[in-house]
Design a protein around this motif. Sequence first.
Motif, short mmCIF file in Angstrom:
data_model
loop_
_atom_site.label_atom_id
_atom_site.label_comp_id
_atom_site.label_asym_id
_atom_site.label_seq_id
_atom_site.Cartn_x
_atom_site.Cartn_y
_atom_site.Cartn_z
N GLU A 137 0.85 -1.20 0.00
CA GLU A 137 0.00 0.00 0.00
C GLU A 137 0.88 1.24 0.00
O GLU A 137 1.91 1.27 0.67
N MET A 138 0.46 2.24 -0.77
CA MET A 138 1.21 3.49 -0.84
C MET A 138 0.28 4.64 -1.18
O MET A 138 -0.84 4.41 -1.63
N LYS A 139 0.77 5.85 -0.97
CA LYS A 139 -0.02 7.04 -1.26
C LYS A 139 -0.10 7.25 -2.76
O LYS A 139 0.89 7.08 -3.48
N LYS A 140 -1.29 7.64 -3.24
CA LYS A 140 -1.46 7.90 -4.67
C LYS A 140 -0.66 9.13 -5.06
O LYS A 140 -0.30 9.95 -4.21
N GLY A 141 -0.37 9.26 -6.35
CA GLY A 141 0.34 10.43 -6.84
C GLY A 141 1.13 10.13 -8.08
O GLY A 141 1.12 9.03 -8.62
N ASP A 142 1.84 11.17 -8.54
CA ASP A 142 2.71 11.03 -9.72
C ASP A 142 4.11 10.68 -9.24
O ASP A 142 4.52 11.03 -8.13
N ASP A 143 4.85 10.00 -10.08
CA ASP A 143 6.24 9.61 -9.80
C ASP A 143 6.37 8.83 -8.50
O ASP A 143 7.27 9.07 -7.69
N VAL A 144 5.48 7.88 -8.30
CA VAL A 144 5.51 7.00 -7.13
C VAL A 144 6.52 5.88 -7.40
O VAL A 144 6.57 5.34 -8.51
N THR A 145 7.32 5.55 -6.41
CA THR A 145 8.26 4.43 -6.55
C THR A 145 7.62 3.16 -6.01
O THR A 145 7.17 3.13 -4.86
N VAL A 146 7.57 2.16 -6.85
CA VAL A 146 7.03 0.85 -6.48
C VAL A 146 8.20 -0.13 -6.51
O VAL A 146 8.92 -0.21 -7.50
N ALA A 147 8.38 -0.86 -5.41
CA ALA A 147 9.46 -1.85 -5.33
C ALA A 147 8.86 -3.25 -5.30
O ALA A 147 7.96 -3.53 -4.50
N ILE A 148 9.37 -4.09 -6.18
CA ILE A 148 8.87 -5.46 -6.32
C ILE A 148 10.02 -6.43 -6.03
O ILE A 148 11.11 -6.30 -6.60
N ARG A 149 9.76 -7.40 -5.17
CA ARG A 149 10.76 -8.41 -4.82
C ARG A 149 10.53 -9.65 -5.68
O ARG A 149 9.39 -10.08 -5.86
N LEU A 150 11.61 -10.20 -6.21
CA LEU A 150 11.55 -11.46 -6.96
C LEU A 150 12.27 -12.51 -6.13
O LEU A 150 13.43 -12.33 -5.76
N THR A 151 11.56 -13.57 -5.80
CA THR A 151 12.15 -14.62 -4.96
C THR A 151 12.02 -15.99 -5.64
O THR A 151 11.15 -16.20 -6.48
#
Length: 131
Positions: free
Chosen positions: A37-51
């Motif tokens: 969950e994160m705050k809405k907006g422009d230029d949001v950084t989303v981090a995805i883990r690959l395991t």
Amino acid sequence: MTAKFSTAAACAAALTLFATAAMAGAGDYAFEPKTPEMKKGDDVTVAIRLTHKTTGKPVEGAVIFKSRVDMAPDNMADMVSPVTALPSPEPGVYAFKTDLPMAGRYQITLSAKVQGEPETVTGKVIVKAFK
């Protein structure tokens, strides 16, 4: 007789190991959001883990060659946001800059090549943006 049995047992063990290695595939990997969950907006950084599912260890050095962010989970698949890859913040974590313009659920679809894996690893991750 014992020598023949030992040789047969060794061959069976080798075939079992080979079969296990051959059965490994793209399904042995999982993408998951580092922060769901994160705050809405422009230029949001989303981090995805690959395991790697079996070991639970992060997978480093994967090449993400396809990415898409849309609002498919909220029945708005046509609402697509641009995606830009960012440097990895830590081993096995892949970061992206995107826009999450409104509150709701976003689907991140990724395709990657993992070293030593002949198949393409694909996954869909859902994150939630709030006001």
